[in-house]
Motif scaffolding. Structure first.
Motif, PDB file in Angstrom:
ATOM      1  N   GLU A   1     -87.024   9.443  -0.394  1.00  0.00           N
ATOM      2  CA  GLU A   1     -85.805   9.940   0.243  1.00  0.00           C
ATOM      3  C   GLU A   1     -85.124   8.806   1.011  1.00  0.00           C
ATOM      4  OE1 GLU A   1     -82.937  12.833   1.269  1.00  0.00           O
ATOM      5  OE2 GLU A   1     -84.579  12.895  -0.173  1.00  0.00           O
ATOM      6  N   PRO A   2     -83.832   8.514   0.714  1.00  0.00           N
ATOM      7  CA  PRO A   2     -83.138   7.447   1.450  1.00  0.00           C
ATOM      8  C   PRO A   2     -82.821   7.863   2.882  1.00  0.00           C
ATOM      9  CG  PRO A   2     -81.612   8.563  -0.016  1.00  0.00           C
ATOM     10  CD  PRO A   2     -82.978   9.135  -0.314  1.00  0.00           C
ATOM     11  N   MET A   3     -82.680   6.876   3.735  1.00  0.00           N
ATOM     12  CA  MET A   3     -82.268   7.144   5.109  1.00  0.00           C
ATOM     13  C   MET A   3     -80.807   7.573   5.154  1.00  0.00           C
ATOM     14  SD  MET A   3     -84.965   6.702   6.894  1.00  0.00           S
ATOM     15  CE  MET A   3     -84.065   7.129   8.388  1.00  0.00           C
ATOM     16  N   SER A   4     -79.970   6.863   4.413  1.00  0.00           N
ATOM     17  CA  SER A   4     -78.527   7.109   4.434  1.00  0.00           C
ATOM     18  C   SER A   4     -77.885   6.354   3.278  1.00  0.00           C
ATOM     19  CB  SER A   4     -77.924   6.659   5.773  1.00  0.00           C
ATOM     20  OG  SER A   4     -78.381   5.358   6.126  1.00  0.00           O
ATOM     21  N   ASP A   5     -76.608   6.572   3.078  1.00  0.00           N
ATOM     22  CA  ASP A   5     -75.845   5.904   2.025  1.00  0.00           C
ATOM     23  C   ASP A   5     -74.742   5.067   2.652  1.00  0.00           C
ATOM     24  OD1 ASP A   5     -77.141   7.106  -0.320  1.00  0.00           O
ATOM     25  OD2 ASP A   5     -76.230   8.962   0.374  1.00  0.00           O
ATOM     26  N   VAL A   6     -74.465   3.918   2.042  1.00  0.00           N
ATOM     27  CA  VAL A   6     -73.397   3.059   2.544  1.00  0.00           C
ATOM     28  C   VAL A   6     -72.353   2.832   1.455  1.00  0.00           C
ATOM     29  CG1 VAL A   6     -74.900   1.889   4.179  1.00  0.00           C
ATOM     30  CG2 VAL A   6     -74.590   0.933   1.913  1.00  0.00           C
ATOM     31  N   GLU A   7     -71.130   2.661   1.877  1.00  0.00           N
ATOM     32  CA  GLU A   7     -70.016   2.284   0.998  1.00  0.00           C
ATOM     33  C   GLU A   7     -69.373   1.040   1.588  1.00  0.00           C
ATOM     34  OE1 GLU A   7     -68.091   6.089  -1.287  1.00  0.00           O
ATOM     35  OE2 GLU A   7     -67.373   5.638   0.728  1.00  0.00           O
ATOM     36  N   PHE A   8     -69.456  -0.063   0.882  1.00  0.00           N
ATOM     37  CA  PHE A   8     -68.819  -1.281   1.355  1.00  0.00           C
ATOM     38  C   PHE A   8     -67.341  -1.260   0.990  1.00  0.00           C
ATOM     39  CE2 PHE A   8     -73.227  -3.064   1.178  1.00  0.00           C
ATOM     40  CZ  PHE A   8     -73.311  -3.375   2.530  1.00  0.00           C
ATOM     41  N   VAL A   9     -66.495  -1.398   2.001  1.00  0.00           N
ATOM     42  CA  VAL A   9     -65.050  -1.390   1.826  1.00  0.00           C
ATOM     43  C   VAL A   9     -64.447  -2.567   2.582  1.00  0.00           C
ATOM     44  CG1 VAL A   9     -64.936   1.113   1.497  1.00  0.00           C
ATOM     45  CG2 VAL A   9     -64.717   0.143   3.809  1.00  0.00           C
ATOM     46  N   LEU A  10     -63.170  -2.799   2.348  1.00  0.00           N
ATOM     47  CA  LEU A  10     -62.457  -3.900   2.991  1.00  0.00           C
ATOM     48  C   LEU A  10     -61.598  -3.383   4.145  1.00  0.00           C
ATOM     49  CD1 LEU A  10     -61.291  -5.670  -0.279  1.00  0.00           C
ATOM     50  CD2 LEU A  10     -63.059  -6.508   1.285  1.00  0.00           C
ATOM     51  N   PHE A  11     -61.486  -4.202   5.183  1.00  0.00           N
ATOM     52  CA  PHE A  11     -60.614  -3.899   6.315  1.00  0.00           C
ATOM     53  C   PHE A  11     -59.622  -5.051   6.480  1.00  0.00           C
ATOM     54  CE2 PHE A  11     -64.293  -1.308   7.042  1.00  0.00           C
ATOM     55  CZ  PHE A  11     -63.806  -0.158   7.649  1.00  0.00           C
ATOM     56  N   GLN A  12     -58.407  -4.708   6.899  1.00  0.00           N
ATOM     57  CA  GLN A  12     -57.372  -5.721   7.097  1.00  0.00           C
ATOM     58  C   GLN A  12     -56.623  -5.454   8.400  1.00  0.00           C
ATOM     59  OE1 GLN A  12     -54.469  -5.517   3.946  1.00  0.00           O
ATOM     60  NE2 GLN A  12     -53.804  -3.457   4.480  1.00  0.00           N
ATOM     61  N   ALA A  13     -56.001  -6.508   8.922  1.00  0.00           N
ATOM     62  CA  ALA A  13     -55.142  -6.359  10.097  1.00  0.00           C
ATOM     63  C   ALA A  13     -53.827  -5.728   9.653  1.00  0.00           C
ATOM     64  CB  ALA A  13     -54.897  -7.716  10.742  1.00  0.00           C
ATOM     65  N   ARG A  14     -53.365  -4.731  10.372  1.00  0.00           N
ATOM     66  CA  ARG A  14     -52.105  -4.065  10.005  1.00  0.00           C
ATOM     67  C   ARG A  14     -50.932  -5.043  10.037  1.00  0.00           C
ATOM     68  NH1 ARG A  14     -52.700   1.641  10.180  1.00  0.00           N
ATOM     69  NH2 ARG A  14     -54.621   2.303  11.236  1.00  0.00           N
TER      70      ARG A  14
END
Length: 262
Positions: free
Chosen positions: A102-115
Motif C-alpha cells: 500500500e503506497p503512502m500517497s501519490d504525487v503529481e509533478f507539475v510546473l509553476f511559473q511567476a504570473r
C-alpha cells in the motif's frame, strides 16, 4: 474481518520479527512538505503522522532523521538506516529495499511559473531554451530528466526554487502539485505564482524498508494496517489539517545550492 487480520499480523510480527526484541526502527527522509518535514525542530506532515500511528498500532517504535535526499538514499543502500520515507519504487532499489504493497500517497509533478513572466507550455517541447528549477536527485521521469532542449537547475530546497522563480533566476519550477500549493500558502505567494496544466509525471510514493530478516513480514503488516487506517475518519482529518495549513516557512533562496530522485 479487518480486526482479525490486524490481530493476525500483530501477533505474527511479535512472534517472528527482530523488532519484537525492542529494536527501534530508524527512518530517514528529507523535508518534503506537506508529506513529511520539520517545523521548529519537530517532525510533522501527512505521511509522518500516518506512519507513526500505523507503526504504533503494530507496537513498533520509530526514530526519525532528516537529511538531504541523496544522503538518505545512500544510507538506505549501505544498510545504515532501517527505512526511508516517501520513496518511489524502481528496479535498481529492489536488492536492498522492501516496499509495503500500500503506497503512502501519490504525487503529481507539475510546473509553476511567476504570473508576471508567463510561458505558453502545453508539452515538454514548449520548454525549449527555458530554465526549470528542480530538486537534486529527484526523479521526474525519463522524458523530463533526459530532454536535451531545456536547462535543469537544482536548488537545495523547494522553497529556494520558488524564491528563484520570484527573482527571475529561473523560468519555471517543478514540484509535486500538493506540495507546491502548500508552499505557496506558507510563503504567501498564491497571488504571484501559478500552476501550469502540464503534468510532468505521476507516481506513488512508499515507505521503503531495508532488506533485513523480518522486514518482508513487517512490510505486509504495515500495508494491512495502513489500508485499514485510510478508511477511518482520522486519516481524512490528518490530510485536511495539512492541506489547509497557512503557517510560515522562512525563505531559503540564498542557501548554498548543492546536489539531491525520490
Amino acid at each position: 474481518m479487518p480486526h482479525i487480520a490486524r490481530l493476525f499480523w500483530i501477533l505474527l510480527l511479535a512472534c517472528l520479527s527482530p523488532l519484537a526484541l525492542g529494536e527501534r526502527l530508524r527512518l530517514v527522509t528529507d523535508d518534503w512538505a506537506p508529506y513529511v518535514y520539520q517545523q521548529d525542530g519537530q517532525p510533522r506532515g501527512i505521511d509522518y503522522e500516518v506512519t507513526t500511528l500505523v507503526f504504533a498500532r503494530l507496537g513498533v517504535e520509530v526514530e526519525w532523521q532528516f537529511l538531504p535526499w541523496k544522503r538518505c538514499l545512500a544510507m538506505i543502500e549501505q544498510g545504515l538506516a532501517d527505512g526511508i520515507m516517501d520513496v518511489f519504487q524502481n528496479e535498481a532499489r529492489q536488492p536492498y529495499l522492501v516496499y509495503p504493497a500500500e503506497p503512502m500517497s501519490d504525487v503529481e509533478f507539475v510546473l509553476f511559473q511567476a504570473r508576471a513572466r508567463r510561458h505558453a507550455v502545453t508539452g515538454l517541447g514548449d520548454l525549449a531554451d527555458l530554465t526549470v528549477g528542480t530538486s537534486p536527485g529527484y526523479n521526474y521521469g525519463a522524458a523530463f530528466n533526459d530532454a536535451p532542449h531545456f536547462k535543469r537547475e537544482a536548488a537545495p530546497t523547494h522553497e529556494a526554487n520558488f524564491g528563484k522563480l520570484m527573482l527571475g533566476r529561473i523560468d519555471l519550477a517543478v514540484t509535486d502539485r500538493k506540495g507546491g500549493h502548500y508552499l505557496l500558502r506558507r510563503l504567501g505567494l498564491q497571488q504571484q505564482v501559478e500552476e501550469l496544466p502540464l503534468v510532468i509525471s505521476r507516481q506513488a510514493q512508499y515507505l521503503g524498508l531495508a532488506r533485513k530478516p523480518g522486514r518482508e513480514m513487517l512490510a505486509q503488516a504495515f500495508a494491512e494496517e495502513l489500508r485499514q487506517f485510510k478508511q477511518e475518519p482520522a486519516y481524512a482529518a490528518i490530510i485536511n489539517r495539512y492541506t489547509s495549513d497557512t503557517g510560515n516557512i522562512l525563505n531559503a533562496v540564498e542557501q548554498q545550492e548543492s546536489g539531491t530522485a525520490r
